[in-house]
Design a protein around this motif. Structure first.
Motif: not given
Lengths: 331, 331
Positions: A21-43
């Motif tokens: 579920y967390m990966r789903q949330d992140l994937a949904a974010l990736e479309a709309a949010r800054d790439g670096l932000l998503c990378e930090v969240l993933e990490y």
């Protein structure tokens, strides 16, 4: 031992689902949010965490009769808030490592760690508000507010050598207990629990959280650094007086008490770790602290007796095993 | 001029009322929370802020028909979130001053500024969830999420010399527009506005926020440092390319364009401020940026035409004056 295996298997399956579920949330974010932000969240989010808080939400909801999928989404919000707290804590504590990986603030920078924490904060609140309504949100926000308040208390208490048991319980309740209790309480609310059920699960969380933190503080002295990932006596070096020392001070004779006070008053405490450990051990501080953790676990389990329907025994048993696991953990 | 006086008097009365509610909140906290935390909050919240965001909430609610006291409490939540953002921003930007006072992170420390920001964050979300329901909370959280996302974009864009108008609008929308738009939208929702009214007020907020930020960016070059409290050309020194420069680059002839590019590429830009200002002024960058701000204000005012009942004209006029005031402000 077999019970532990059963628990481990159940937790592993649920943790994998939560990660999904967390990966789903992140994937949904990736479309709309800054790439670096998503990378930090993933990490920062995928670091081998045990997902205890989401697990408690899901189990509490199920124990109260609702096992739907949104309970997992609600659970993830607790992991997001927990992660946000860790991002900010690592800046505050000037930490370099977290769970064997470079801390977010060191890997990406302080700015990135502050902002990513704020992002998760807002995302978690929105999710809880949406799924658990105003009452759930209030519990969730109060846990956050209490955690911050607890950190401020800790800033003031760090220098205090006269810290007593009530201060200690007050501090760990805020640091660990509130969010774990909130996970149980909000999960129960979401699951449609009665007032008595919601309260029983909240109290379970309070006792579990306290037991968890007492064991954490014991492991700081008694754990195997290869397993805990932290040097022995780290709390003492940082000036944190925890339950084993507090109890040892109460139980020690005049001479040990005076020696302990002198050791705790040292500016550089790294050299004092071995002797403090020896005194605390000799006067029974570790054993007494462990007894407190055991009594917290007993109270946690005891309060779940109201869940006495046959259909509730599966989840109830996991709650019981989880509480006992806290005593057995080595990292 | 008389209109401005009328606005100033109205705003002053409302700001005093908002401050009163904020003081009530703080007094309620003081009983339950750490003394230092309360001191940090008091210091950071009462610094002569104009309380624009709470004011917009109250006015929007009233324009839609609900002038009750809880609208002020809801408004305070927007000031709390705004303050939380500033506490964290000052750490990120390494700022020493804020509104003529030492910044919270310098006065009390980074740890205290992070934690107090987190506290206000949670407190504001709880208030919005309680008073404005899940829909209001979602708007509020999305504004926060967008602000963080915008900060990440800005981190990446700081180095870009080719930043164009769309990037600029995208960035100021997130930095300033979202929260101001959210204040208008959530206020309208709380006031029981129709969908069309809520949308009209949201759009008013978008345009007002953009005009506000464009004027802010103009003042950075053209303001009186004694009034703005900032050195002239501060944005340029920090590597922020704002609308006057972007428009100047579009309007300049070949030679000016090349010279601008060379100046913007300098490592230490403090020495370039005077010449950049001269070029931007000569090719009409400042005038063009001001025209954009005026057109934003015109759009903001235009959208309020749907509030055409006699009883709505008082609040509507304040909204109009507020938008025009943004163009006239000198600090």
């Amino acid at each position: 031992m077999q019970q532990m295996e059963e628990l481990r298997a159940a937790v592993k399956i649920e943790a994998a689902k939560i990660d999904g579920y967390m990966r789903q949330d992140l994937a949904a974010l990736e479309a709309a949010r800054d790439g670096l932000l998503c990378e930090v969240l993933e990490y920062g989010l995928f670091n081998g965490g045990k997902r205890i808080r989401p697990l408690l939400v899901v189990l509490a909801s199920r124990l109260c009769g609702n096992g739907d999928e949104d309970a997992y989404r609600l659970g993830c919000a607790f992991e997001y808030l927990h992660a946000a707290t860790l991002f900010h804590d690592d800046i505050i504590d000037n930490s370099t490592m977290r769970r064997g990986k470079t801390a977010v603030c060191r890997q990406y920078g302080t700015t990135q760690a502050i902002l990513a924490g704020d992002f998760l904060h807002a995302m978690s609140m929105a999710t809880v508000g949406r799924l658990a309504g105003p009452r759930g949100l209030e519990i969730f926000c109060n846990a956050t507010i209490g955690m911050v308040d607890g950190e401020f208390m800790q800033l003031r208490n760090a220098a205090k050598e006269t810290l007593g048991e009530p201060d200690y319980y007050h501090a760990i309740m805020r640091k660990t207990g509130l969010l774990i209790a909130a996970a149980c309480e909000v999960g129960a609310l979401y699951g449609g629990g009665t007032d008595a059920q919601v309260e029983a699960l909240r109290l379970y969380g309070v006792h579990l959280g306290c037991a968890f933190q007492i064991v954490d503080d014991l492991l700081d002295y008694q754990g195997d650094p290869a397993r805990t990932g932290k040097a022995v006596g780290n709390d003492l070096v940082e000036g944190k007086i925890t339950l084993p020392v507090i109890l040892a001070r109460q139980m020690a004779g005049e001479e040990d008490r005076r020696r302990l006070a002198a050791l705790l008053a040292m500016d550089v405490r790294a050299a004092a770790v071995a002797e403090v450990t020896a005194i605390v051990s000799r006067v029974g501080g570790f054993a007494a602290a462990r007894a407190r953790a055991e009594s917290e676990v007993a109270s946690a389990v005891e309060g779940l007796r109201i869940f006495d329907l046959p259909g509730q025994q599966g989840e109830r048993r996991i709650f019981e095993q989880l509480a006992r696991y806290v005593l057995a953990r080595e990292k």
